[in-house]
Design an enzyme around this catalytic site. Structure first.
Site, PDB file in Angstrom:
ATOM      1  N   LYS A  13       0.836  -1.214   0.000  1.00  0.00           N
ATOM      2  CA  LYS A  13       0.000   0.000   0.000  1.00  0.00           C
ATOM      3  C   LYS A  13       0.867   1.259   0.000  1.00  0.00           C
ATOM      4  CE  LYS A  13      -2.267  -0.799   3.875  1.00  0.00           C
ATOM      5  NZ  LYS A  13      -1.956  -2.134   4.346  1.00  0.00           N
ATOM      6  N   ARG A  88      -9.678   1.808   8.748  1.00  0.00           N
ATOM      7  CA  ARG A  88      -9.348   0.411   8.999  1.00  0.00           C
ATOM      8  C   ARG A  88     -10.494  -0.338   9.642  1.00  0.00           C
ATOM      9  NH1 ARG A  88      -3.488   1.003   9.139  1.00  0.00           N
ATOM     10  NH2 ARG A  88      -2.536  -0.984   9.618  1.00  0.00           N
ATOM     11  N   ARG A 127      11.008  -6.389   5.337  1.00  0.00           N
ATOM     12  CA  ARG A 127      10.818  -4.948   5.139  1.00  0.00           C
ATOM     13  C   ARG A 127      11.802  -4.153   5.993  1.00  0.00           C
ATOM     14  NH1 ARG A 127       4.763  -2.780   5.344  1.00  0.00           N
ATOM     15  NH2 ARG A 127       4.720  -3.523   7.494  1.00  0.00           N
ATOM     16  N   ARG A 162      11.030  -1.953  11.582  1.00  0.00           N
ATOM     17  CA  ARG A 162      10.016  -1.482  12.516  1.00  0.00           C
ATOM     18  C   ARG A 162       9.859  -2.485  13.647  1.00  0.00           C
ATOM     19  NH1 ARG A 162       4.866  -0.335   8.807  1.00  0.00           N
ATOM     20  NH2 ARG A 162       3.920  -1.268  10.639  1.00  0.00           N
ATOM     21  N   ARG A 174      -1.650  -8.514  13.650  1.00  0.00           N
ATOM     22  CA  ARG A 174      -2.089  -7.490  12.695  1.00  0.00           C
ATOM     23  C   ARG A 174      -2.832  -8.118  11.527  1.00  0.00           C
ATOM     24  NH1 ARG A 174       3.554  -5.766  12.190  1.00  0.00           N
ATOM     25  NH2 ARG A 174       3.103  -4.541  10.341  1.00  0.00           N
TER      26      ARG A 174
HETATM   27  P1  ADP Z   1       0.744  -2.012   8.946  1.00  0.00           P
HETATM   28  O1  ADP Z   1      -0.200  -1.789   7.811  1.00  0.00           O
HETATM   29  O2  ADP Z   1       1.937  -2.826   8.589  1.00  0.00           O
HETATM   30  O3  ADP Z   1       0.085  -2.457  10.213  1.00  0.00           O
HETATM   31  P2  ADP Z   1       0.808   0.866   9.409  1.00  0.00           P
HETATM   32  O4  ADP Z   1       2.008   1.709   9.282  1.00  0.00           O
HETATM   33  O5  ADP Z   1      -0.321   1.114   8.499  1.00  0.00           O
HETATM   34  O6  ADP Z   1       1.385  -0.602   9.279  1.00  0.00           O
HETATM   35  O7  ADP Z   1       0.252   0.947  10.897  1.00  0.00           O
HETATM   36  C1  ADP Z   1       1.045   0.671  12.021  1.00  0.00           C
HETATM   37  C2  ADP Z   1       0.171   0.599  13.257  1.00  0.00           C
HETATM   38  O8  ADP Z   1      -0.436   1.880  13.488  1.00  0.00           O
HETATM   39  C3  ADP Z   1      -1.002  -0.370  13.170  1.00  0.00           C
HETATM   40  O9  ADP Z   1      -0.630  -1.685  13.517  1.00  0.00           O
HETATM   41  C4  ADP Z   1      -1.959   0.232  14.190  1.00  0.00           C
HETATM   42  O10 ADP Z   1      -1.540  -0.075  15.508  1.00  0.00           O
HETATM   43  C5  ADP Z   1      -1.750   1.720  14.009  1.00  0.00           C
HETATM   44  N1  ADP Z   1      -2.719   2.290  13.044  1.00  0.00           N
HETATM   45  C6  ADP Z   1      -2.464   2.744  11.784  1.00  0.00           C
HETATM   46  N2  ADP Z   1      -3.583   3.199  11.184  1.00  0.00           N
HETATM   47  C7  ADP Z   1      -4.591   3.023  12.089  1.00  0.00           C
HETATM   48  C8  ADP Z   1      -6.000   3.271  12.057  1.00  0.00           C
HETATM   49  N3  ADP Z   1      -6.617   3.789  10.975  1.00  0.00           N
HETATM   50  N4  ADP Z   1      -6.706   2.965  13.162  1.00  0.00           N
HETATM   51  C9  ADP Z   1      -6.116   2.448  14.258  1.00  0.00           C
HETATM   52  N5  ADP Z   1      -4.810   2.159  14.337  1.00  0.00           N
HETATM   53  C10 ADP Z   1      -4.041   2.444  13.271  1.00  0.00           C
END
Ligand code: ADP
Ligand code: ZN
Length: 222
Positions: A13, A88, A127, A162, A174
């Site tokens: 993404k 999400r 990654r 990360r 996740r």
């Molecule tokens: P990934 O898609 O690998 O989980 P992201 O960088 O999108 O990585 O997100 C990292 C973390 O940030 C998620 O695991 C979650 O804890 C938090 N997060 C990101 N976007 C949201 C969202 N829209 N709502 C709630 N938590 C979020």
């Protein structure tokens, strides 16, 4: 134009959103990146959010939603925006519709990425991200390695893994959350006729760069 990225972790993404952002000039708004920036700067929001993020859980809406609203209100996001990582949950999607409605906007395009599960786990483990919060370039040790080991091609900062990517428990958690809580959004946006689903996979030699190019030409280019 409001564009959303949908798809499990590790499907690319961020890669697709980054390319589209360069092509359109519209900002890529990644909630994960905003959280990580706050964590690095040890802001109150970052400290609170990290309690959830380290374990791979979702950050609660009372933290996430105001943060997104204020980002969408910034000047650079008025003509177009590429949301990556938000919404999400169905609640967040409904909330986003409400917010956009007050600005006479709507979600115009949802790019849903799919990747076979075995490929996803290896990709997440491989990654590496740039430690420079203003760069955030992403690499993959096998598919897209940096020219110099451990160093970002763009800015020369160190590459890091990360915290939530180094831990298999957190990765699995996740992915489970994605399947249970986020994947219903595919149906949500299909019903609104704004969804395009694209497979990203090494096996079929179709990666994020290809998807970005195709989607741009088909749906975004004027
Ligand atoms: P990934 O898609 O690998 O989980 P992201 O960088 O999108 O990585 O997100 C990292 C973390 O940030 C998620 O695991 C979650 O804890 C938090 N997060 C990101 N976007 C949201 C969202 N829209 N709502 C709630 N938590 C979020
Ligand atoms: Zn960098």
């Amino acid at each position: 134009m409001v564009i959303l990225m949908l798809g499990a972790q590790g499907t690319g993404k961020g890669t697709v959103a980054g390319i589209l952002s360069k092509k359109t000039g519209w900002p890529q708004v990644s909630t994960g990146d905003i959280f990580r920036k706050n964590i690095a700067e040890e802001t109150d929001l970052g400290i609170e959010a990290n309690k959830y993020i380290a374990a791979g859980n979702l950050v609660p809406d009372d933290i996430t939603i105001p943060m997104v609203i204020s980002r969408l209100n910034e000047k650079d996001a008025q003509e177009g925006v590429i949301l990556d990582g938000f919404p999400r949950t169905v609640e967040q999607a409904e909330k986003l519709d409400e917010i956009l409605k007050t600005q006479n906007k709507k979600v115009d395009l949802v790019i849903n990425l799919t990747t076979p599960r075995e490929e996803i786990i290896t990709r997440i483990l491989n990654r590496r991200v740039c430690s420079n919060q203003n760069c955030k370039a992403t690499y993959n040790l096998t598919m897209h390695p940096p020219k110099k080991e451990g160093i970002c091609d763009n800015c020369g900062f160190k590459l890091i893994q990360r915290e939530d990517d180094s831990n298999e428990e957190s990765i699995k958690n996740r992915l489970n959350i994605y399947n249970k809580i986020t994947s219903p959004l595919v149906e949500y946006y299909k019903q609104k006729n704004v969804l395009t689903t694209q497979e990203v996979s090494e096996v079929i030699n179709h990666l994020g760069q290809d998807v970005a190019e195709e989607v741009y030409n088909e749906y975004i280019k004027k």
